[in-house]
Scaffold this motif. Structure first.
Motif, PDB file in Angstrom:
ATOM      1  N   THR A 279       0.834  -1.193   0.000  1.00  0.00           N
ATOM      2  CA  THR A 279       0.000   0.000   0.000  1.00  0.00           C
ATOM      3  C   THR A 279       0.871   1.246   0.000  1.00  0.00           C
ATOM      4  O   THR A 279       2.015   1.228   0.470  1.00  0.00           O
ATOM      5  CB  THR A 279      -0.936   0.025   1.222  1.00  0.00           C
ATOM      6  N   GLU A 280       0.327   2.328  -0.537  1.00  0.00           N
ATOM      7  CA  GLU A 280       0.949   3.648  -0.475  1.00  0.00           C
ATOM      8  C   GLU A 280       0.284   4.528   0.580  1.00  0.00           C
ATOM      9  O   GLU A 280       0.707   5.667   0.769  1.00  0.00           O
ATOM     10  CB  GLU A 280       0.843   4.343  -1.826  1.00  0.00           C
ATOM     11  N   ARG A 281      -0.730   4.006   1.261  1.00  0.00           N
ATOM     12  CA  ARG A 281      -1.532   4.829   2.153  1.00  0.00           C
ATOM     13  C   ARG A 281      -1.101   4.659   3.607  1.00  0.00           C
ATOM     14  O   ARG A 281      -1.171   3.544   4.154  1.00  0.00           O
ATOM     15  CB  ARG A 281      -3.010   4.490   2.013  1.00  0.00           C
ATOM     16  N   PRO A 282      -0.692   5.727   4.294  1.00  0.00           N
ATOM     17  CA  PRO A 282      -0.344   5.629   5.721  1.00  0.00           C
ATOM     18  C   PRO A 282      -1.539   5.249   6.595  1.00  0.00           C
ATOM     19  O   PRO A 282      -1.365   4.566   7.607  1.00  0.00           O
ATOM     20  CB  PRO A 282       0.160   7.036   6.066  1.00  0.00           C
ATOM     21  N   ASP A 283      -2.754   5.687   6.216  1.00  0.00           N
ATOM     22  CA  ASP A 283      -3.917   5.334   7.030  1.00  0.00           C
ATOM     23  C   ASP A 283      -4.201   3.839   6.978  1.00  0.00           C
ATOM     24  O   ASP A 283      -4.578   3.229   7.986  1.00  0.00           O
ATOM     25  CB  ASP A 283      -5.145   6.136   6.586  1.00  0.00           C
ATOM     26  N   LYS A 284      -3.983   3.229   5.826  1.00  0.00           N
ATOM     27  CA  LYS A 284      -4.184   1.784   5.699  1.00  0.00           C
ATOM     28  C   LYS A 284      -3.119   1.026   6.487  1.00  0.00           C
ATOM     29  O   LYS A 284      -3.411   0.023   7.148  1.00  0.00           O
ATOM     30  CB  LYS A 284      -4.130   1.396   4.222  1.00  0.00           C
ATOM     31  N   ALA A 285      -1.886   1.514   6.443  1.00  0.00           N
ATOM     32  CA  ALA A 285      -0.801   0.871   7.187  1.00  0.00           C
ATOM     33  C   ALA A 285      -1.009   1.005   8.691  1.00  0.00           C
ATOM     34  O   ALA A 285      -0.795   0.052   9.447  1.00  0.00           O
ATOM     35  CB  ALA A 285       0.539   1.477   6.778  1.00  0.00           C
ATOM     36  N   SER A 286      -1.442   2.164   9.135  1.00  0.00           N
ATOM     37  CA  SER A 286      -1.660   2.358  10.577  1.00  0.00           C
ATOM     38  C   SER A 286      -2.818   1.503  11.080  1.00  0.00           C
ATOM     39  O   SER A 286      -2.762   0.969  12.192  1.00  0.00           O
ATOM     40  CB  SER A 286      -1.926   3.841  10.872  1.00  0.00           C
TER      41      SER A 286
END
Length: 515
Positions: A257-264
């Motif tokens: 993923t490129e999304r920090p919200d998805k990673a968090s």
């Protein structure tokens, strides 16, 4: 059910370190600099500034690679301090005491450490640090001065949302770490650094929440990362392929993923995030088939909308895999299962077509794949136009020429649209690969071939693992409690527990007593 019972103990061994350049530094400044020049073959961008500390006869030198450091920072906080801000009373005759004074009182930099070998020096210089040599000492000060150009934080191109944050990961590892700290301000958030690539020596960081993640998952991830033995890992896809459980499977066993919200969000579920310097794509481990069908936007909208979107994705997945093969099976082997009026309509549209439905489907599916690849590789301004217009023109021309039937064009077009509805690009590619297998099976055996293929795919999925966790969880093994946030999505206030199959240390995601 214990997670460690799922762990796949493969035979990858921890790589041995190459000590060929592990040469100890000597007390002679000239010899140390000569050894460094020889090792690096005197590159043009190697900057060596030799000078005498103000008010003394102590010779020193700063060494760095031009373009990798912040030049103004080196001048203002290192060289200027040594030449202007040091006073005679601070200069002892003992070289070790002088080095300690430089470290503790003179150099106004935040990150300083000592180095003792030529390998330490060369690796840090090539990573953007500045090395301070002091004549008469067999060790150096390594000062963090990285300052290369980097891309600004932008909205992810591959994972755009209608509602949600607009920031995405970039190629700079330090920026990505800052993004994770902004999203999760928890004292238990941990960052463990590795160095991979025998020659590239890139930094890789494993991020996790210490009081949430299961220890066995973390231990297995660390073991697999330590087994990486390659010259270079230019992108996180190299890491993914090295540590995945089954390299023969078409299914992605780590989510990117490129999304920090998805990673968090993954970190809060008890998973780990792997970040590689130079790549804007981070890896989430472990992952499951169900989590690959979810999108962060499911949680930003109300639960009814989130549930509807998930149901549509599962329908799209069914269409992306089975629609062309079902058409082939019904038309070629089981026309009696099609309503009479529709049978006449299909027969009329196929009149004059020289190919069987199997050949028709293969021709159109391959053509659609070529258009997708062409659209992805062409410049953005014309890529989408080529994909849409090319599909319409080629499809209409094929129908007019009598090569394929209009109904086959509709079937393949629906199949292509459905694959784009899936949130995970890697999973969509896996479905596109499986599609061709079902086309061949349906062309040879009809519905029986589709059933056989479906059983084979399910057997593969239930045997597949991601960092030792079953890929089909929570479908099988079954965790009914996790079904609350699988296909259907309960309202946010009712999602009070972390995924049961992850066996997290802290199982509650909300504090019931304070609600």
């Amino acid at each position: 059910m214990r997670i460690n019972s799922f762990l796949n103990r493969n035979k990858k061994t921890v790589r041995e370190k190459d000590d060929s350049n592990n040469i100890q530094l000597v007390e002679s400044l000239d010899k140390n600099l000569r050894n460094l020049r020889t090792l690096l073959d005197e590159p043009d961008d190697l900057v060596i500034r030799t000078f005498t500390i103000r008010g003394s006869e102590h010779k020193c030198a700063t060494v760095y690679i031009e373009g990798l450091v912040d030049g103004a920072y080196v001048r203002n906080h290192i060289i200027e301090n040594l030449q202007l801000k040091i006073v005679r009373e601070q200069i002892p005759d003992n070289k070790q005491k002088l080095l300690d004074i430089l470290n503790q009182e003179i150099l106004s930099t935040s990150t300083i450490k000592e180095g003792y070998t030529l390998d330490d020096v060369s690796n840090e210089i090539l990573s953007g640090s500045t090395v301070l040599y002091l004549d008469g000492l067999d060790k150096v000060l390594i000062i963090s001065t990285q300052g290369w150009d980097k891309r600004d934080i932008q909205e992810p191109i591959t994972e755009s949302l209608i509602r949600g944050p607009r920031d995405g990961f970039v190629e700079d590892l330090r920026t990505n770490i800052v993004l994770m700290r902004r999203y999760i301000q928890d004292q238990n958030l941990r960052f463990k650094t590795y160095q991979i690539g025998r020659r590239s020596k890139k930094n890789l960081v494993v991020t996790y929440i210490a009081d949430v993640i299961h220890p066995d998952i973390l231990k297995e991830i660390n073991r697999r990362l330590e087994s990486i033995d390659t010259d270079d890992a230019p992108e996180s896809g190299f890491v993914e392929q090295w540590i995945e459980d089954d390299y023969l499977s078409p299914f992605p066993q780590l989510m990117n993923t490129e999304r920090p919200d998805k990673a968090s969000s993954a970190l809060l579920q008890g998973k780990a995030v792997i970040m590689l310097d130079g790549s804007p794509f981070v890896l989430i481990a472990p992952t499951t088939l169900g989590s690959s069908m979810q999108s962060p936007e499911d949680y930003y909208e109300r639960w009814t909308i989130g549930t509807l979107l998930r149901i549509l994705r599962y329908i799209a997945a069914f269409i992306a895999i089975f629609l062309p093969s079902l058409y082939i099976a019904l038309v070629s082997f089981h026309p009696g299962m099609i309503p009479t009026n529709l049978t006449f309509s299909i027969a009329a549209s196929r009149q004059g077509v020289p190919f069987t439905p199997l050949i028709e489907a293969l021709l159109m599916a391959v053509t659609m794949e070529l258009l997708r690849e062409a659209g992805a590789r062409l410049p953005k301004t014309i890529g989408q136009t080529i994909g849409i217009v090319g599909g319409l023109v080629i499809g209409d021309a094929a129908v007019q020429a009598g090569i394929v039937s209009p109904i086959m064009v509709i079937v393949v077009a629906l199949n292509a649209i459905a694959s784009f509805a899936l949130p995970a690009y890697s999973l969509a590619i896996a479905f596109r690969i499986i599609l061709f297998g079902f086309i061949f099976l349906s062309g040879m055996f009809g519905l029986y071939g589709i059933i056989i293929g479906y059983i084979m795919v399910n057997i593969h999925i239930v045997n597949l693992k991601s960092i030792g966790v079953p890929y089909s969880t929570p479908f099988a093994p079954t965790f009914f409690k996790d079904w609350e946030d699988l296909i259907f999505r309960k309202p946010i206030p009712l999602l009070t527990k972390r995924p049961q199959y992850m066996e997290t240390k802290d199982k509650q995601s909300t504090d019931k007593e304070n609600r």
